[in-house]
Design a protein around this motif. Structure first.
Motif, PDB file in Angstrom:
ATOM      1  N   ARG A  93       0.826  -1.216   0.000  1.00 26.53           N
ATOM      2  CA  ARG A  93       0.000   0.000   0.000  1.00 26.53           C
ATOM      3  C   ARG A  93       0.861   1.266   0.000  1.00 26.53           C
ATOM      4  O   ARG A  93       0.568   2.227  -0.715  1.00 26.53           O
ATOM      5  CB  ARG A  93      -0.921  -0.021   1.222  1.00 26.53           C
ATOM      6  CG  ARG A  93      -1.804   1.197   1.362  1.00 26.53           C
ATOM      7  CD  ARG A  93      -2.684   1.052   2.588  1.00 26.53           C
ATOM      8  NE  ARG A  93      -3.511   2.232   2.814  1.00 26.53           N
ATOM      9  CZ  ARG A  93      -4.382   2.348   3.817  1.00 26.53           C
ATOM     10  NH1 ARG A  93      -4.529   1.353   4.678  1.00 26.53           N
ATOM     11  NH2 ARG A  93      -5.092   3.447   3.950  1.00 26.53           N
ATOM     12  N   SER A  94       1.924   1.263   0.783  1.00 21.42           N
ATOM     13  CA  SER A  94       2.803   2.439   0.826  1.00 21.42           C
ATOM     14  C   SER A  94       3.489   2.665  -0.521  1.00 21.42           C
ATOM     15  O   SER A  94       3.644   3.803  -0.973  1.00 21.42           O
ATOM     16  CB  SER A  94       3.855   2.281   1.925  1.00 21.42           C
ATOM     17  OG  SER A  94       3.241   2.269   3.195  1.00 21.42           O
ATOM     18  N   ALA A  95       3.892   1.565  -1.159  1.00 21.79           N
ATOM     19  CA  ALA A  95       4.526   1.683  -2.478  1.00 21.79           C
ATOM     20  C   ALA A  95       3.542   2.236  -3.495  1.00 21.79           C
ATOM     21  O   ALA A  95       3.884   3.092  -4.321  1.00 21.79           O
ATOM     22  CB  ALA A  95       5.052   0.319  -2.923  1.00 21.79           C
ATOM     23  N   ASN A  96       2.290   1.771  -3.435  1.00 24.11           N
ATOM     24  CA  ASN A  96       1.263   2.286  -4.339  1.00 24.11           C
ATOM     25  C   ASN A  96       1.003   3.773  -4.100  1.00 24.11           C
ATOM     26  O   ASN A  96       0.803   4.547  -5.032  1.00 24.11           O
ATOM     27  CB  ASN A  96      -0.038   1.503  -4.141  1.00 24.11           C
ATOM     28  CG  ASN A  96      -0.045   0.206  -4.929  1.00 24.11           C
ATOM     29  OD1 ASN A  96       0.692   0.049  -5.884  1.00 24.11           O
ATOM     30  ND2 ASN A  96      -0.885  -0.721  -4.510  1.00 24.11           N
ATOM     31  N   THR A  97       0.994   4.157  -2.827  1.00 28.59           N
ATOM     32  CA  THR A  97       0.771   5.568  -2.485  1.00 28.59           C
ATOM     33  C   THR A  97       1.871   6.439  -3.080  1.00 28.59           C
ATOM     34  O   THR A  97       1.607   7.523  -3.627  1.00 28.59           O
ATOM     35  CB  THR A  97       0.728   5.755  -0.956  1.00 28.59           C
ATOM     36  OG1 THR A  97      -0.353   4.979  -0.417  1.00 28.59           O
ATOM     37  CG2 THR A  97       0.530   7.217  -0.590  1.00 28.59           C
ATOM     38  N   SER A  98       3.112   5.973  -2.987  1.00 33.79           N
ATOM     39  CA  SER A  98       4.235   6.725  -3.557  1.00 33.79           C
ATOM     40  C   SER A  98       4.095   6.865  -5.067  1.00 33.79           C
ATOM     41  O   SER A  98       4.315   7.940  -5.633  1.00 33.79           O
ATOM     42  CB  SER A  98       5.561   6.031  -3.222  1.00 33.79           C
ATOM     43  OG  SER A  98       5.768   5.986  -1.832  1.00 33.79           O
ATOM     44  N   ILE A  99       3.704   5.788  -5.730  1.00 34.10           N
ATOM     45  CA  ILE A  99       3.523   5.829  -7.176  1.00 34.10           C
ATOM     46  C   ILE A  99       2.413   6.812  -7.546  1.00 34.10           C
ATOM     47  O   ILE A  99       2.539   7.589  -8.506  1.00 34.10           O
ATOM     48  CB  ILE A  99       3.203   4.417  -7.719  1.00 34.10           C
ATOM     49  CG1 ILE A  99       4.433   3.512  -7.576  1.00 34.10           C
ATOM     50  CG2 ILE A  99       2.746   4.480  -9.170  1.00 34.10           C
ATOM     51  CD1 ILE A  99       4.180   2.076  -7.964  1.00 34.10           C
ATOM     52  N   GLY A 100       1.341   6.802  -6.779  1.00 33.44           N
ATOM     53  CA  GLY A 100       0.242   7.725  -7.047  1.00 33.44           C
ATOM     54  C   GLY A 100       0.657   9.172  -6.910  1.00 33.44           C
ATOM     55  O   GLY A 100       0.303  10.024  -7.738  1.00 33.44           O
ATOM     56  N   GLU A 101       1.450   9.473  -5.883  1.00 31.72           N
ATOM     57  CA  GLU A 101       1.913  10.843  -5.670  1.00 31.72           C
ATOM     58  C   GLU A 101       2.842  11.293  -6.806  1.00 31.72           C
ATOM     59  O   GLU A 101       2.746  12.425  -7.300  1.00 31.72           O
ATOM     60  CB  GLU A 101       2.628  10.942  -4.326  1.00 31.72           C
ATOM     61  CG  GLU A 101       1.696  10.785  -3.130  1.00 31.72           C
ATOM     62  CD  GLU A 101       2.454  10.758  -1.816  1.00 31.72           C
ATOM     63  OE1 GLU A 101       3.704  10.684  -1.864  1.00 31.72           O
ATOM     64  OE2 GLU A 101       1.817  10.799  -0.757  1.00 31.72           O
ATOM     65  N   ILE A 102       3.737  10.398  -7.193  1.00 31.32           N
ATOM     66  CA  ILE A 102       4.676  10.746  -8.261  1.00 31.32           C
ATOM     67  C   ILE A 102       3.936  10.912  -9.589  1.00 31.32           C
ATOM     68  O   ILE A 102       4.222  11.836 -10.363  1.00 31.32           O
ATOM     69  CB  ILE A 102       5.773   9.671  -8.386  1.00 31.32           C
ATOM     70  CG1 ILE A 102       6.592   9.601  -7.094  1.00 31.32           C
ATOM     71  CG2 ILE A 102       6.683   9.966  -9.566  1.00 31.32           C
ATOM     72  CD1 ILE A 102       7.575   8.457  -7.052  1.00 31.32           C
TER      73      ILE A 102
END
Length: 405
Positions: free
Chosen positions: A97-106
């Motif tokens: 989930r944290s990795a997905n959140t980072s991808i979404g922000e970028i």
């Protein structure tokens, strides 16, 4: 000078360095007339909608990865009704989930930089179109004034010819010059109309009458090349975001290829017995450990980094070249201004007086008028070259958005 930007942080740290969030960007929309016109462009509308979509997509990636699952069963065995109901949940053990959140922000940041770069590009195109139109307008006006001069001259020549003061050859020379001017006027008028159409394509509400109210003078006294401006250029930031996004996806690929456990609990009845169950499952990456997919993802991240460096390098050298071009065009445009100051009107009056006094013949007078027109046309072209160099340099430095028009 160009310098190589090293990777000094991870994809997650890049998200923390994003200075402009989607909400903050929404409050920064310019209300200038030029931006209002550019915002009507279909490509800008498309990019804005994609930015909104990226915002929703980024929010969706902050949600939990796995939803709980409800299992239920019922069977009849003789006189007994057997049933069970259970609940299972896959655990995001590796924090996908944290990795997905980072991808979404970028991805959101990349969409924002794409929009900003597109707006700056459209703004530069519009300013170039306005500059070309102004140059075409001045050139067409110059040729029209020259036609008027020759028409007046022709009337004077014909009167003097009737009075026996001038030879028929003088009139013929004026006719020949007029025929040449007619060809130039047609060419310049066509160029002016084409320039008007180009401006209207980029600025829907623009009219020639509005031109006097639009200033494209950036009023920048001291031009300078700053490497930090290149680093903040939307195109460079977009390439950097794509690199960081690919890094984050590579990290996500590593996480996705790791097994996540699933835990479940159930309760029910079998015959006369009450039953309670606890389940645990874990995928076994034995036949396929997905290592090739992980290697591919990291190679793509390295490729994205190389692309970012190439964009930064290209922007750096292009800005330096634009700076040098600007300094040269500014120098010679100012020299032309100093040279022609107070000479434009004086030269016309002097030539007329010399010709009417008979100090120069008609042939030399026509040559002098043509040279004067060429000098004025050179000034128009020098100003155009200077304005275009100015636009190109400021855009290449990523500073175009700071000017309101």
């Amino acid at each position: 000078m160009y310098k190589y930007i090293k990777n000094t942080g991870t994809c997650l740290s890049f998200c923390l360095l994003v200075s402009i969030s989607y909400a903050a960007y929404s409050k920064q929309k310019s209300e200038s007339w030029l931006d209002t016109q550019i915002n009507k462009d279909p490509e800008i509308i498309e990019a804005r909608e994609l930015l909104i979509a990226s915002n929703h997509h980024a929010k969706s990636l902050t949600q939990a990865i796995y939803n709980p699952e409800l299992d239920a069963s019922f069977e009849k065995e003789g006189d007994f009704n057997n049933y069970s109901i259970g609940l299972s949940q896959t655990i995001d053990f590796w924090d996908k989930r944290s990795a997905n959140t980072s991808i979404g922000e970028i991805t959101l940041y990349a969409s924002q930089q794409h929009l900003l770069n597109l707006i700056d590009s459209k703004k530069a195109d519009a300013l170039i179109a306005l500059t070309n139109w102004q140059s075409a307008k001045d050139t067409a006006q110059l040729s029209t004034e020259r036609e008027s001069q020759l028409q007046t001259l022709l009337s004077i020549v014909e009167d003097k010819q009737k009075a026996g003061i001038l030879e028929p050859l003088d009139a013929e020379l004026v006719y020949l010059n007029l025929s040449q001017v007619f060809s130039e006027i047609a060419e310049y008028q066509i160029e002016l109309k084409n320039a008007e159409v180009k401006v209207k394509e980029l600025l829907p509400d623009w009219t020639p009458e509005l031109a006097s109210k639009i200033s494209i003078d950036f009023d920048v006294e001291n031009y300078s090349y700053k490497a930090e401006w290149i680093e903040q250029h939307p195109q460079v930031q977009l390439a950097k975001a794509k690199w960081k996004e690919q890094q984050a996806k590579a990290q996500l690929t590593t996480i996705e290829n790791k097994a996540n456990p699933t835990i479940g609990i159930s309760a029910g009845k079998n015959s006369d017995d009450n039953i309670v169950g606890l389940t645990f499952s874990m995928p076994l990456n034995i036949r396929n450990n997905y290592s090739d997919a992980t290697k591919a993802a990291y190679s793509e991240a390295v490729a994205a980094e190389a692309y970012f460096q190439s964009i930064y390098r290209k922007r750096s050298f292009e800005a330096q070249a634009n700076y040098e071009s600007l300094m040269i065009s500014k120098k010679y445009y100012q020299r032309w201004q100093n040279l022609m100051q107070n000479r434009i009107d004086n030269s016309a009056r002097l030539l007329n007086a010399r010709w009417e006094a008979g100090d120069i013949n008609t042939s030399d007078y026509l040559i002098a008028l043509s040279q004067r027109a060429d000098g004025l046309h050179s000034g128009i072209q020098l100003e155009k070259q200077f304005r275009l160099s100015e636009i190109a340099f400021i855009w290449s430095m990523g500073q175009l958005s700071k000017f309101k028009i």
